[in-house]
Structures are given as structure tokens and as C-alpha cells.
Design a protein around this motif. Structure first.
Motif, PDB file in Angstrom:
ATOM      1  N   ILE A 254       0.861  -1.193   0.000  1.00 60.93           N
ATOM      2  CA  ILE A 254       0.000   0.000   0.000  1.00 60.93           C
ATOM      3  C   ILE A 254       0.888   1.231   0.000  1.00 60.93           C
ATOM      4  CG2 ILE A 254      -1.796   1.277   1.289  1.00 60.93           C
ATOM      5  CD1 ILE A 254      -2.801  -1.446   0.669  1.00 60.93           C
ATOM      6  N   GLU A 255       0.544   2.184  -0.837  1.00 64.52           N
ATOM      7  CA  GLU A 255       1.260   3.456  -0.825  1.00 64.52           C
ATOM      8  C   GLU A 255       0.359   4.458  -1.528  1.00 64.52           C
ATOM      9  OE1 GLU A 255       5.368   2.937  -2.139  1.00 64.52           O
ATOM     10  OE2 GLU A 255       5.242   5.054  -2.729  1.00 64.52           O
ATOM     11  N   ARG A 256      -0.364   5.243  -0.796  1.00 67.16           N
ATOM     12  CA  ARG A 256      -1.411   6.106  -1.364  1.00 67.16           C
ATOM     13  C   ARG A 256      -2.293   5.278  -2.301  1.00 67.16           C
ATOM     14  NH1 ARG A 256       0.629   9.847  -4.549  1.00 67.16           N
ATOM     15  NH2 ARG A 256      -1.125  11.257  -4.426  1.00 67.16           N
ATOM     16  N   GLY A 257      -2.837   4.190  -1.778  1.00 67.47           N
ATOM     17  CA  GLY A 257      -3.645   3.265  -2.569  1.00 67.47           C
ATOM     18  C   GLY A 257      -2.971   1.902  -2.610  1.00 67.47           C
ATOM     19  N   VAL A 258      -3.643   0.970  -3.272  1.00 70.76           N
ATOM     20  CA  VAL A 258      -3.073  -0.369  -3.421  1.00 70.76           C
ATOM     21  C   VAL A 258      -2.136  -0.321  -4.629  1.00 70.76           C
ATOM     22  CG1 VAL A 258      -3.588  -2.814  -3.797  1.00 70.76           C
ATOM     23  CG2 VAL A 258      -5.228  -1.367  -2.554  1.00 70.76           C
ATOM     24  N   VAL A 259      -0.882  -0.658  -4.411  1.00 66.86           N
ATOM     25  CA  VAL A 259       0.101  -0.559  -5.495  1.00 66.86           C
ATOM     26  C   VAL A 259      -0.141  -1.696  -6.497  1.00 66.86           C
ATOM     27  CG1 VAL A 259       2.561  -0.628  -6.061  1.00 66.86           C
ATOM     28  CG2 VAL A 259       1.776   0.551  -3.979  1.00 66.86           C
ATOM     29  N   VAL A 260      -0.376  -1.314  -7.763  1.00 70.62           N
ATOM     30  CA  VAL A 260      -0.626  -2.319  -8.812  1.00 70.62           C
ATOM     31  C   VAL A 260       0.293  -2.051 -10.003  1.00 70.62           C
ATOM     32  CG1 VAL A 260      -3.049  -2.701  -8.166  1.00 70.62           C
ATOM     33  CG2 VAL A 260      -2.489  -0.920  -9.842  1.00 70.62           C
ATOM     34  N   ASP A 261       0.393  -3.055 -10.891  1.00 73.44           N
ATOM     35  CA  ASP A 261       1.173  -2.859 -12.115  1.00 73.44           C
ATOM     36  C   ASP A 261       0.247  -2.378 -13.240  1.00 73.44           C
ATOM     37  OD1 ASP A 261      -0.174  -5.072 -13.091  1.00 73.44           O
ATOM     38  OD2 ASP A 261       1.531  -6.436 -12.940  1.00 73.44           O
ATOM     39  N   GLU A 262       0.756  -2.339 -14.460  1.00 72.48           N
ATOM     40  CA  GLU A 262      -0.044  -1.773 -15.558  1.00 72.48           C
ATOM     41  C   GLU A 262      -1.240  -2.654 -15.939  1.00 72.48           C
ATOM     42  OE1 GLU A 262       2.976  -2.956 -15.575  1.00 72.48           O
ATOM     43  OE2 GLU A 262       3.739  -3.426 -17.570  1.00 72.48           O
ATOM     44  N   PHE A 263      -1.294  -3.878 -15.359  1.00 71.69           N
ATOM     45  CA  PHE A 263      -2.463  -4.747 -15.564  1.00 71.69           C
ATOM     46  C   PHE A 263      -3.352  -4.775 -14.316  1.00 71.69           C
ATOM     47  CE2 PHE A 263       0.852  -6.392 -18.381  1.00 71.69           C
ATOM     48  CZ  PHE A 263       0.176  -6.361 -19.596  1.00 71.69           C
ATOM     49  N   PHE A 264      -3.069  -3.892 -13.354  1.00 69.64           N
ATOM     50  CA  PHE A 264      -3.817  -3.772 -12.092  1.00 69.64           C
ATOM     51  C   PHE A 264      -3.577  -4.920 -11.125  1.00 69.64           C
ATOM     52  CE2 PHE A 264      -6.430  -1.502 -15.265  1.00 69.64           C
ATOM     53  CZ  PHE A 264      -6.133  -0.231 -14.814  1.00 69.64           C
ATOM     54  N   ARG A 265      -2.480  -5.666 -11.357  1.00 73.76           N
ATOM     55  CA  ARG A 265      -2.142  -6.753 -10.443  1.00 73.76           C
ATOM     56  C   ARG A 265      -1.457  -6.168  -9.216  1.00 73.76           C
ATOM     57  NH1 ARG A 265       0.034 -10.695 -14.523  1.00 73.76           N
ATOM     58  NH2 ARG A 265       1.400  -8.914 -14.684  1.00 73.76           N
ATOM     59  N   SER A 266      -1.921  -6.579  -8.039  1.00 71.47           N
ATOM     60  CA  SER A 266      -1.304  -6.104  -6.796  1.00 71.47           C
ATOM     61  C   SER A 266      -0.059  -6.931  -6.509  1.00 71.47           C
ATOM     62  CB  SER A 266      -2.297  -6.248  -5.641  1.00 71.47           C
ATOM     63  OG  SER A 266      -2.410  -7.619  -5.302  1.00 71.47           O
ATOM     64  N   SER A 267       0.494  -6.793  -5.310  1.00 71.21           N
ATOM     65  CA  SER A 267       1.680  -7.577  -4.959  1.00 71.21           C
ATOM     66  C   SER A 267       1.338  -9.063  -4.797  1.00 71.21           C
ATOM     67  CB  SER A 267       2.341  -7.008  -3.697  1.00 71.21           C
ATOM     68  OG  SER A 267       1.374  -6.807  -2.688  1.00 71.21           O
ATOM     69  N   ASP A 268       0.052  -9.415  -4.795  1.00 71.42           N
ATOM     70  CA  ASP A 268      -0.383 -10.821  -4.863  1.00 71.42           C
ATOM     71  C   ASP A 268      -0.971 -11.028  -6.259  1.00 71.42           C
ATOM     72  OD1 ASP A 268      -2.010 -13.112  -4.947  1.00 71.42           O
ATOM     73  OD2 ASP A 268      -2.466 -12.992  -2.805  1.00 71.42           O
ATOM     74  N   PRO A 269      -0.393 -11.925  -7.079  1.00 67.20           N
ATOM     75  CA  PRO A 269      -0.847 -12.036  -8.478  1.00 67.20           C
ATOM     76  C   PRO A 269      -2.293 -12.508  -8.650  1.00 67.20           C
ATOM     77  CG  PRO A 269       0.794 -13.729  -7.939  1.00 67.20           C
ATOM     78  CD  PRO A 269       0.735 -12.798  -6.769  1.00 67.20           C
ATOM     79  N   HIS A 270      -2.930 -12.990  -7.580  1.00 70.02           N
ATOM     80  CA  HIS A 270      -4.345 -13.385  -7.691  1.00 70.02           C
ATOM     81  C   HIS A 270      -5.283 -12.238  -7.321  1.00 70.02           C
ATOM     82  CE1 HIS A 270      -3.175 -17.501  -8.294  1.00 70.02           C
ATOM     83  NE2 HIS A 270      -2.377 -17.415  -7.244  1.00 70.02           N
ATOM     84  N   ILE A 271      -4.709 -11.110  -6.906  1.00 68.30           N
ATOM     85  CA  ILE A 271      -5.554  -9.997  -6.433  1.00 68.30           C
ATOM     86  C   ILE A 271      -5.263  -8.740  -7.251  1.00 68.30           C
ATOM     87  CG2 ILE A 271      -6.238  -8.595  -4.450  1.00 68.30           C
ATOM     88  CD1 ILE A 271      -5.341 -10.818  -2.602  1.00 68.30           C
ATOM     89  N   TYR A 272      -6.324  -8.158  -7.784  1.00 67.16           N
ATOM     90  CA  TYR A 272      -6.227  -6.931  -8.582  1.00 67.16           C
ATOM     91  C   TYR A 272      -6.903  -5.785  -7.817  1.00 67.16           C
ATOM     92  CZ  TYR A 272      -5.166 -10.075 -12.484  1.00 67.16           C
ATOM     93  OH  TYR A 272      -4.597 -11.013 -13.306  1.00 67.16           O
ATOM     94  N   ALA A 273      -6.530  -4.559  -8.151  1.00 62.75           N
ATOM     95  CA  ALA A 273      -7.217  -3.402  -7.557  1.00 62.75           C
ATOM     96  C   ALA A 273      -7.452  -2.361  -8.644  1.00 62.75           C
ATOM     97  CB  ALA A 273      -6.392  -2.805  -6.423  1.00 62.75           C
ATOM     98  N   ILE A 274      -8.650  -1.782  -8.647  1.00 63.85           N
ATOM     99  CA  ILE A 274      -9.022  -0.780  -9.667  1.00 63.85           C
ATOM    100  C   ILE A 274      -9.836   0.352  -9.036  1.00 63.85           C
ATOM    101  CG2 ILE A 274      -9.008  -2.204 -11.763  1.00 63.85           C
ATOM    102  CD1 ILE A 274     -12.012  -2.721 -11.302  1.00 63.85           C
TER     103      ILE A 274
END
Ligand code: FAD
Length: 403
Positions: A254-274
């Protein structure tokens, strides 16, 4: 049954992700778990057309009542997720029920920041986020003659315009010295504040609220310095708090929101955030989290495509809009931290555009009643176009001005 896709949150991002997943051919079970009482709504009208009574309820909903069943999307409202069990691949509902997921999407948005002053817990102070909160405010303002709006952010300024249009005398109180200081230069805030003053809205800038007082009900706002503002109605629009608690407890980055990559994948590859809660990499703007309707819509769409088997990067220029009385405000790009601005047009004509310059490139454009060249401005922001003084000339189209 396979666990499928579970979406936590019942806002625009959630609803759009589910819709796109289905329209792009996704076949897994989809479940939306939403703490809201109502099915997903568009929030912008809740402070504007709908609050004013100029838009029907049906238009506020993202989808029709039958949409979810028809599209095999199980929508469970009034359902709060209390925890994520990443090891078991389950979410735990507030009543203890467990729901398994193959893929988890977090779209939990934000909630209003609450006032932290004595008297803030008195009944009669309104915050806006849900459809119900807009309906409650609508019922209350029918009997009000005077309102105090605390906060001159987007929601505060929109509510002040709506209430004034409904004949209520409004005073807006704001701690900052002017409206929207982080994203508009004084030429814009001076113009909008004057526009409001001409419509009988009063402002108190540079002053905080000390207490809220009343006999069993909020009746007056006492400002630092002692001024007392009597009110039949008090609305607070003092910012939003991201609903990242679930993600945080689950150990996601977390850093001013849930940190995701350009596909919205969080630091757990089964969990996305949008949506509002996603902190995503933007090719032009850098790492961002945006609390805008368009961002929720397009992130939902992009993730829906990815989950349906067509991995899609989020490549989208930031955009937001607001309506303040008869002013249509549209912003494309990344305004914060500008070095300079170019004003195109004359604010006294109530139609002008402000071009934000950073590192001598077009970084953002704010259009006030002036969206004729919307697409061209988006192109220039996307291209990180070096500025040219001809951009100030209304007789020259933006793309010509830089060619
Ligand atoms: C009054 C108002 C006016 C606005 N006007 C504009 C505008 O003019 N222009 C613009 O660009 N943007 C505007 N916005 C911002 C825009 O509406 C938001 O950016 C957008 O709604 C974000 O969508 P979201 O789906 O990410 O989150 P949200 O819409 O906040 O939805 C989050 C959902 O998650 C649910 N939830 C949260 N925690 C849990 C949990 N633990 N379990 C289950 N469910 C949970 C909530 O109940 C909610 O349903 C406005 C917002 C408001 C409130």
C-alpha cells in the motif's frame, strides 16, 4: 463449482469490470460483494443533477435491475467483506461466511473524511457518497433556507451550486486561501469564486471550523476567530479516505492506494485493484491514484478485458469533469506541480482554456465552457508536446499551433 472471480465493492469500477468481462466472453462465475444498500450508481449526479431533482433515479444506476441476472453476475448488496484469507483463497464476510475466489478484484473506493471538531457528531451534518446520502440531503434541503458547506473541494463547490440553484443561501468555509489550490492556478479560482459570488454564494477562505453547535441538532458553525454562521443545513465535503484497510490487513503493498502494475495486479498475483483505490503506473503522469469517474470506468473496462483472456495495459490520459452552476469544467492530463500556465481566451467571457506547462511540455488542459478541442488537447498531453506561444491564440487550432 469453480470459485471464479470475486469483486469486492459495488461502485462504477466493480460494475464495469464485471460487464466488460462478460461482454468480452469471460465465462467464469462472477460475484460482486457490495457494502452499499443499492446496486452500483454513478456518483457524479449525486451532488449535481440528481441532488437538484433534475435527473431520474433510473439514470443514476450504472445498470438496469435485470442486467446482473441476465449476465450471470451475482450481485450481493449490503454485504461487507471483513477480511481476505489469501492462503485459503477466500474472503470472509462480516457475518463470518467465507466466499472462495480464483481471482479477487478490490474496488472498494473511498469514504468521506469526517469532521474532527467538537459537535461533529450532532445530527444534521451531511456527507455525500452513496445514493442514500444524496437522497437524505435532498429531503433535508427542502425545508432549509440557509446552508453552510464546509470544504471548497469538488463536492463542496458542486453542492453549493446545487443548493443555491434550489434557492438556499450558501456560505462555503475553506481552510485553504482559495479553491482547488493544488490543481488550478489563481486565474481559475478567482474566476470561479467571482462567478459564485455573483450568484450570492458567500465564502470564508483561510479559516477552519472550531465547533459545531446546536440544541440536539447542528444549528450553527463557529469558525476559528469566533464568527458564527447559523445554518438550517450543514454539508461537509472535506475530502475522502481510501478504503484500503482490507488490502492492508491482507499484507498487500500500500502506498497512497493499493500498489498495482499496468495490468492492475497487486503484490499478490491473484488480487487486482481498480478505481479510486488503485495506485497505478501511468506512462505520462508517473505513479498515480485518481479519484475520478472516468478513471473508475476505464480501469474497470481494461481489467474486464484482461480477465476475459485479452491482457490489456492501462494506457489512458487522466480526465475529470465537474459542473458548477452553468460552468462545464473539463480537465485532461496531470495538473499538479505545473511550472507555468497559458491562458487561451478571456475568463470574463466565461469561456476559456488553461494550458498547464511543465518542463516546457503541455502537461494538462482545463477547459471552462470550452471543450471544442478536447481531443486535440488529449493528443498534446499524450505526446508530451513542447509548448508554443501560439497555443494562447484562439484563432489557431491547438494541433496547428504546435506544428
Ligand atoms: C458526490 C460525488 C460526486 C462526484 N462527482 C464527480 C465528477 O463530477 N467527476 C468525476 O470525475 N468524479 C466525480 N466523483 C468521483 C467518482 O464518482 C469516483 O471516482 C468513483 O465513484 C470511484 O469509483 P470506484 O468504483 O472506484 O469506488 P466507489 O464508487 O467509491 O465504490 C466503492 C464501493 O465499494 C464498497 N465497499 C467498500 N468497502 C467494502 C467492503 N469491505 N466490502 C464490500 N464493499 C465495500 C462501497 O460500499 C462501494 O460500493 C464524485 C464522487 C462523489 C462521491
Amino acid at each position: 463449482m469453480e470459485p471464479g472471480i470475486v469483486i469486492v465493492g459495488g461502485g462504477l469500477a466493480a460494475a464495469t469490470a464485471a460487464e466488460t468481462y462478460r461482454t468480452k466472453g469471460g465465462t467464469e462465475p462472477v460475484t460482486i460483494l457490495s457494502a452499499d444498500v443499492d446496486r452500483p450508481v454513478h456518483r457524479p449526479p449525486l451532488s449535481k443533477e440528481y441532488l437538484r431533482g433534475d435527473e431520474t433515479l433510473e439514470k443514476v444506476y450504472v445498470h438496469s435491475k435485470t442486467f446482473y441476472e441476465k449476465n450471470r453476475i451475482s450481485l450481493r448488496v449490503q454485504t461487507t467483506v471483513a477480511a481476505i484469507d489469501r492462503v485459503a483463497g477466500q474472503v470472509v464476510l462480516s457475518g463470518g461466511e467465507r466466499v472462495g475466489y480464483g481471482t479477487l478484484v478490490l474496488a472498494t473506493g473511498a469514504r468521506p473524511r469526517t469532521l474532527q471538531v467538537p459537535g461533529a457528531d450532532l445530527p444534521g451534518i451531511f456527507y455525500l457518497r452513496s445514493l442514500r446520502s444524496s437522497q437524505e440531503l435532498q429531503r433535508a434541503y427542502g425545508a432549509a433556507g440557509r446552508a453552510v458547506v464546509i470544504g471548497a473541494g469538488f463536492v463542496g463547490m458542486e453542492v453549493a451550486s446545487t443548493l443555491t440553484q434550489r434557492g438556499i443561501a450558501c456560505t462555503v468555509v475553506e481552510m485553504a486561501p482559495r479553491m482547488w489550490p493544488a490543481i488550478v492556478p489563481p486565474v481559475v479560482s478567482d474566476f470561479v469564486q467571482r462567478y459564485y459570488s455573483e450568484r450570492e454564494v458567500s465564502f470564508r477562505f483561510g479559516v477552519g471550523v472550531q465547533t459545531i453547535e446546536g440544541d440536539g441538532h447542528a444549528e450553527r458553525v463557529v469558525l476559528e476567530g469566533g464568527e458564527i454562521l447559523p445554518a438550517d443545513l450543514i454539508v461537509a465535503g472535506v475530502g475522502a479516505v481510501l478504503n484500503t484497510d482490507l488490502a492492508q490487513q491482507a499484507g498487500l503493498q500500500i502506498e497512497r492506494g493499493v500498489v498495482v502494475d499496468e495490468f492492475f495486479r497487486s503484490s499478490d498475483p491473484h488480487i487486482y485493484a481498480i478505481g479510486d483505490i488503485a495506485n497505478f503506473p501511468d506512462e505520462v503522469g508517473g505513479r498515480l491514484h485518481l479519484e475520478h469517474w472516468d478513471n473508475a470506468l476505464n480501469q474497470g473496462r481494461t481489467l474486464g478485458q484482461t480477465l476475459a483472456g485479452n491482457p490489456s495495459r492501462f494506457e489512458h490520459i487522466a480526465y475529470f469533469f465537474s459542473d458548477l452552476f452553468d460552468l462545464s469544467v473539463n480537465m485532461v492530463g496531470y495538473p499538479s506541480g505545473w511550472d507555468d500556465v497559458i491562458v487561451r481566451g478571456d475568463p470574463s467571457e466565461e469561456r476559456f482554456t488553461v494550458i498547464y506547462v511543465k518542463n516546457e511540455q503541455v502537461r494538462a488542459t482545463l477547459m471552462i465552457n470550452d471543450d471544442e478541442h478536447f481531443d486535440a488537447w488529449t493528443t498534446l498531453v499524450n505526446a508530451r508536446q513542447p509548448v508554443s506561444s501560439s497555443l494562447a491564440d484562439r484563432d489557431v487550432a491547438p494541433l496547428q499551433a504546435v506544428s
